[in-house]
Design a protein around this motif. Structure first.
Motif, PDB file in Angstrom:
ATOM      1  N   THR A 220      -6.009  36.163 -15.440  1.00 38.56           N
ATOM      2  CA  THR A 220      -5.565  35.688 -14.131  1.00 38.56           C
ATOM      3  C   THR A 220      -5.142  36.858 -13.251  1.00 38.56           C
ATOM      4  O   THR A 220      -4.683  37.886 -13.723  1.00 38.56           O
TER       5      THR A 220
ATOM      6  N   ASN B 187      -9.044  38.594  -9.481  1.00 36.77           N
ATOM      7  CA  ASN B 187     -10.141  38.255  -8.569  1.00 36.77           C
ATOM      8  C   ASN B 187     -10.343  39.246  -7.434  1.00 36.77           C
ATOM      9  O   ASN B 187     -11.404  39.257  -6.831  1.00 36.77           O
ATOM     10  N   ASN B 188      -9.372  40.080  -7.106  1.00 37.05           N
ATOM     11  CA  ASN B 188      -9.530  41.032  -6.005  1.00 37.05           C
ATOM     12  C   ASN B 188     -10.120  42.366  -6.448  1.00 37.05           C
ATOM     13  O   ASN B 188     -10.418  43.207  -5.601  1.00 37.05           O
TER      14      ASN B 188
ATOM     15  N   ARG C  80     -16.069  34.473 -14.603  1.00 40.35           N
ATOM     16  CA  ARG C  80     -16.929  33.832 -13.606  1.00 40.35           C
ATOM     17  C   ARG C  80     -16.489  32.388 -13.350  1.00 40.35           C
ATOM     18  O   ARG C  80     -16.454  31.939 -12.207  1.00 40.35           O
TER      19      ARG C  80
ATOM     20  N   GLY D 187     -13.706  32.118 -10.984  1.00 38.94           N
ATOM     21  CA  GLY D 187     -13.982  32.455  -9.596  1.00 38.94           C
ATOM     22  C   GLY D 187     -14.155  33.924  -9.282  1.00 38.94           C
ATOM     23  O   GLY D 187     -14.262  34.303  -8.115  1.00 38.94           O
ATOM     24  N   TYR D 188     -14.215  34.772 -10.296  1.00 38.28           N
ATOM     25  CA  TYR D 188     -14.405  36.197 -10.032  1.00 38.28           C
ATOM     26  C   TYR D 188     -15.818  36.429  -9.495  1.00 38.28           C
ATOM     27  O   TYR D 188     -16.800  36.025 -10.107  1.00 38.28           O
ATOM     28  N   THR D 189     -15.925  37.095  -8.332  1.00 39.63           N
ATOM     29  CA  THR D 189     -17.225  37.328  -7.697  1.00 39.63           C
ATOM     30  C   THR D 189     -17.562  38.810  -7.579  1.00 39.63           C
ATOM     31  O   THR D 189     -18.626  39.155  -7.075  1.00 39.63           O
TER      32      THR D 189
END
Length: 136
Positions: free
Chosen positions: A46, A49-50, A74, A77-79
């Motif tokens: 957690t 994501n940034n 993924r 929400g990790y892009t």
């Protein structure tokens, strides 16, 4: 030195920001990539994501925990860019891509033993999987 493997073959590393361990991540500071060990606990994923890149270590080609971590990132929400690093074999490239990895980082010795053509053979990872073959 290391070699970056993508669907287009061997590349040079274009990520120049450096990497820090998960424990060294400062809140909201994302000018670097994050290194994750293969034994990273799922709850430690957690807040990542940034990060522009996350690199997951594969200490052995028999250690598949990194594939699970990639899929979990993924799903969360990790892009950003996701890189597998270490003992990933050409035969595992399709699994790495299906798990969510964008690229694989291998050392020069592995690149010499498993040249680019072996990796490119597996680059069409969407079409060559068991489920796709069974569906016809």
């Amino acid at each position: 030195m290391s070699v970056i493997v993508t669907d287009n073959g061997f590349q040079t590393d274009d990520f120049n920001c450096g990497f820090v361990a998960r424990e060294e991540v400062a809140a909201n500071d994302c000018d670097y990539g994050i290194d994750l060990a293969s034994d990273t606990a799922p709850e430690a994923l957690t807040g990542l994501n940034n990060a522009p890149m996350i690199r997951i270590d594969f200490p052995s080609s028999a250690d598949g925990r990194g594939f699970t971590l990639a899929a979990m990132l993924r799903k969360a929400g990790y892009t950003g860019r996701l890189r597998a690093k270490g003992h990933v074999l050409a035969d595992q490239y399709a699994m790495a891509r299906r798990s969510g990895f964008d690229e694989v980082e291998i050392d020069d010795a592995l690149a010499a033993r498993q040249p680019e053509d072996q990796w490119l053979f597996r680059a069409d990872w969407r079409a060559h999987n068991y489920q796709a073959r069974m569906r016809g």
